[in-house]
Scaffold this motif. Structure first.
Motif, mmCIF file in Angstrom:
data_model
loop_
_atom_site.group_PDB
_atom_site.id
_atom_site.type_symbol
_atom_site.label_atom_id
_atom_site.label_comp_id
_atom_site.label_asym_id
_atom_site.label_seq_id
_atom_site.Cartn_x
_atom_site.Cartn_y
_atom_site.Cartn_z
ATOM 1 N N ASN A 42 42.997 39.615 6.958
ATOM 2 C CA ASN A 42 42.182 40.744 6.529
ATOM 3 C C ASN A 42 43.056 41.987 6.345
ATOM 4 N N ALA A 43 42.397 43.096 6.022
ATOM 5 C CA ALA A 43 43.140 44.326 5.692
ATOM 6 C C ALA A 43 43.941 44.863 6.881
ATOM 7 N N ALA A 44 43.545 44.508 8.103
ATOM 8 C CA ALA A 44 44.326 44.961 9.268
ATOM 9 C C ALA A 44 45.659 44.205 9.340
ATOM 10 N N HIS A 45 45.622 42.887 9.127
ATOM 11 C CA HIS A 45 46.880 42.125 9.057
ATOM 12 C C HIS A 45 47.758 42.666 7.925
ATOM 13 N N ARG A 46 47.106 42.919 6.782
ATOM 14 C CA ARG A 46 47.886 43.393 5.618
ATOM 15 C C ARG A 46 48.480 44.770 5.861
ATOM 16 N N ALA A 47 47.768 45.612 6.609
ATOM 17 C CA ALA A 47 48.297 46.952 6.912
ATOM 18 C C ALA A 47 49.578 46.843 7.745
ATOM 19 N N LEU A 48 49.624 45.892 8.678
ATOM 20 C CA LEU A 48 50.849 45.729 9.480
ATOM 21 C C LEU A 48 51.997 45.224 8.612
ATOM 22 N N ALA A 49 51.696 44.312 7.691
ATOM 23 C CA ALA A 49 52.744 43.837 6.776
ATOM 24 C C ALA A 49 53.262 44.995 5.921
ATOM 25 N N GLU A 50 52.343 45.857 5.496
ATOM 26 C CA GLU A 50 52.733 47.011 4.680
ATOM 27 C C GLU A 50 53.586 48.002 5.490
ATOM 28 N N LEU A 51 53.202 48.225 6.743
ATOM 29 C CA LEU A 51 54.011 49.113 7.608
ATOM 30 C C LEU A 51 55.432 48.569 7.736
ATOM 31 N N GLU A 52 55.552 47.247 7.879
ATOM 32 C CA GLU A 52 56.885 46.637 7.990
ATOM 33 C C GLU A 52 57.673 46.835 6.692
ATOM 34 N N ARG A 53 57.007 46.596 5.537
ATOM 35 C CA ARG A 53 57.680 46.790 4.241
ATOM 36 C C ARG A 53 58.155 48.220 4.060
ATOM 37 N N ARG A 54 57.360 49.178 4.553
ATOM 38 C CA ARG A 54 57.737 50.590 4.405
ATOM 39 C C ARG A 54 58.797 51.021 5.415
ATOM 40 N N GLY A 55 59.210 50.090 6.291
ATOM 41 C CA GLY A 55 60.238 50.412 7.272
ATOM 42 C C GLY A 55 59.713 51.088 8.525
ATOM 43 N N HIS A 56 58.386 51.071 8.720
ATOM 44 C CA HIS A 56 57.800 51.731 9.885
ATOM 45 C C HIS A 56 57.585 50.798 11.061
ATOM 46 N N LEU A 57 57.764 49.497 10.854
ATOM 47 C CA LEU A 57 57.442 48.539 11.921
ATOM 48 C C LEU A 57 58.555 47.508 12.034
ATOM 49 N N ASP A 58 59.051 47.317 13.274
ATOM 50 C CA ASP A 58 60.159 46.377 13.469
ATOM 51 C C ASP A 58 59.698 44.936 13.585
ATOM 52 N N ALA A 59 58.585 44.710 14.286
ATOM 53 C CA ALA A 59 58.149 43.327 14.524
ATOM 54 C C ALA A 59 56.701 43.323 14.999
ATOM 55 N N VAL A 60 56.072 42.170 14.873
ATOM 56 C CA VAL A 60 54.729 41.962 15.410
ATOM 57 C C VAL A 60 54.822 40.914 16.520
ATOM 58 N N LEU A 61 54.419 41.304 17.724
ATOM 59 C CA LEU A 61 54.303 40.345 18.820
ATOM 60 C C LEU A 61 52.843 39.941 18.861
ATOM 61 N N THR A 62 52.553 38.651 18.785
ATOM 62 C CA THR A 62 51.135 38.260 18.758
ATOM 63 C C THR A 62 50.811 37.159 19.739
ATOM 64 N N GLN A 63 49.605 37.250 20.297
ATOM 65 C CA GLN A 63 49.058 36.175 21.135
ATOM 66 C C GLN A 63 48.259 35.215 20.273
ATOM 67 N N ASN A 64 48.075 35.545 19.004
ATOM 68 C CA ASN A 64 47.217 34.720 18.148
ATOM 69 C C ASN A 64 47.966 33.504 17.636
ATOM 70 N N ILE A 65 47.235 32.412 17.473
ATOM 71 C CA ILE A 65 47.828 31.157 17.013
ATOM 72 C C ILE A 65 47.438 30.883 15.570
ATOM 73 N N ASP A 66 46.776 31.857 14.915
ATOM 74 C CA ASP A 66 46.116 31.588 13.625
ATOM 75 C C ASP A 66 46.993 31.745 12.394
ATOM 76 N N LEU A 67 48.238 32.140 12.548
ATOM 77 C CA LEU A 67 49.197 32.285 11.438
ATOM 78 C C LEU A 67 48.819 33.392 10.445
ATOM 79 N N LEU A 68 47.845 34.236 10.782
ATOM 80 C CA LEU A 68 47.375 35.209 9.785
ATOM 81 C C LEU A 68 48.376 36.337 9.534
ATOM 82 N N HIS A 69 49.194 36.691 10.517
ATOM 83 C CA HIS A 69 50.223 37.705 10.240
ATOM 84 C C HIS A 69 51.209 37.196 9.193
#
Ligand code: OAD
Ligand code: ZN
Length: 250
Positions: A79-106
Motif C-alpha cells: 500500500n501507499a505506506a510501504h511505497r512511501a518508505l521506498a520513496e524515502l529510501e530513493r530520496r536518500g532519507h532512509l537507510d534501511a527498513v527493519l521489519t517483523q513482517n513476513i509478507d514481502l510487501l516492503h
C-alpha cells in the motif's frame, strides 16, 4: 504540526532507519496481531498454531493455520505506506527498513535494504535433509496433500516455513544487523508495531541509549510513546504520505 516536526527530524538526521510491524500492512487487507477483535492473536492462541512444538507434534493443525496465511499473504499488494518508505529510501532519507513482517510487501513496494527479523513467506525448508521449496511450490504441495501438510519431495519430511515461530531461534545475522542499524540511527521511525515482542522491543532503547531519537507512528499505545520525539496515531497511509508531502514543503 507533528508531520512538519517529523519531516524536520528526517531531514536533519544523518541516519534514519524504519522499524515496521503488522500495522503497516493492515491497509493492504491483512489483520495485525494485537488489535482487539480484529487482531490474529485476539482470535487464536499463538501457542496453539505458531509454536515450534505445534509444527513438530501436530503438523496438520500447524499447516491449517500457516497454509491459509501463506496463501492469503502471497496475493496481497503493498500500500501507499510501504511505497512511501521506498520513496524515502530513493530520496536518500532512509537507510534501511527493519521489519517483523513476513509478507514481502516492503520488497514488492521497491524498498531495497530490508532486514527481515522474523523471516518471510518466500520459502520453506526440510529440517531433515535441507531441501528447499519456494512459495508457489509450497502452496501446490499444501493443496495437493490430503492432510494439507506440505512434505519434502526428497525425504517426505514435514516442511518448515522460513519464518520465526514461537520457541524458535531468531535469525542471528538479521538481528545483529538490526541492532547495529538501531544503534547508529539518529532517528528510528517505528511504524505499525506494538513494540512489545523481543528483540524489536529492545531496538528503540538501543537507539535512545546511543543518543538517537524515536518517532512512533502507530494507532495503539506503545511502551516508547513517552520517549518519542514525535508521536503520530493516525492511519499509517495518511501519516507516511503526509510525511512525504511535509518534506516537499520544507
Ligand atoms: P501488533 O499487532 O502487535 O501491533 C500492530 C500495531 O499497528 C498496533 O499498534 C496497531 O494499533 C497498529 N495499527 C494497526 N493498523 C494500523 C493502521 N492502519 N494505521 C496505524 N497503525 C495501525 O503487530 P507487531 O508489532 O508487528 O510474530 O507484532 C510483532 C510480532 O508479534 C509479529 O511479528 C508476530 C506476532 O506474534 C510472530 O508471529 C513470531
Ligand atoms: Zn527432506
Amino acid at each position: 504540526d507533528h508531520l512538519e516536526q517529523l519531516a524536520r527530524l528526517v531531514r536533519e538526521a544523518g541516519s534514519v532507519v524504519a522499524l515496521t510491524g503488522a500495522g503497516i500492512s493492515v491497509p493492504s487487507g491483512i489483520p495485525d496481531f494485537r488489535t482487539p477483535t480484529t487482531g490474529i492473536w485476539a482470535n487464536v492462541d499463538p501457542m496453539e498454531v505458531a509454536h515450534v512444538d505445534v509444527w513438530r507434534h501436530d503438523p496438520e493443525r500447524f499447516w491449517a493455520f500457516y497454509g491459509h496465511r501463506f496463501a492469503s499473504l502471497g496475493q496481497i499488494e503493498p500500500n501507499a505506506a510501504h511505497r512511501a518508505l521506498a520513496e524515502l529510501e530513493r530520496r536518500g532519507h532512509l537507510d534501511a527498513v527493519l521489519t517483523q513482517n513476513i509478507d514481502l510487501l516492503h520488497e514488492k513496494a521497491g524498498s531495497r535494504d530490508v532486514v527481515e527479523l522474523h523471516g518471510s513467506i518466500a520459502g520453506c525448508h526440510c529440517p531433515a535433509c535441507g531441501h528447499r521449496t519456494g512459495l508457489d511450490e509450497t502452496l501446490r504441495l499444501i493443496s495437493s496433500a490430503p492432510d494439507g501438510v506440505p512434505r519434502c519431495g526428497v525425504c517426505a519430511g514435514v516442511l518448515k516455513p522460513d519464518v520465526v515461530l514461537f520457541g524458535d531461534m531468531l535469525p542471528a545475522a538479521a538481528i545483529t544487523r538490526a541492532e547495529r542499524l538501531a544503534l547508529g540511527a539518529d532517528l528510528l521511525l517505528c511504524i505499525g508495531s506494538s513494540l512489545v515482542v523481543f528483540p524489536v522491543s529492545e531496538l528503540p532503547a538501543a537507539t535512545l541509549s546511543a543518543g538517537g531519537r524515536l518517532a512512533v507512528v502507530t494507532a495503539s499505545e506503545t511502551p516508547y510513546d513517552d520517549a518519542a520525539a514525535v508521536r503520530l496515531g493516525g492511519d499509517v497511509v495518511d501519516e507516511l504520505t503526509g510525511l512525504l508531502a511535509a518534506l516537499d514543503r520544507l
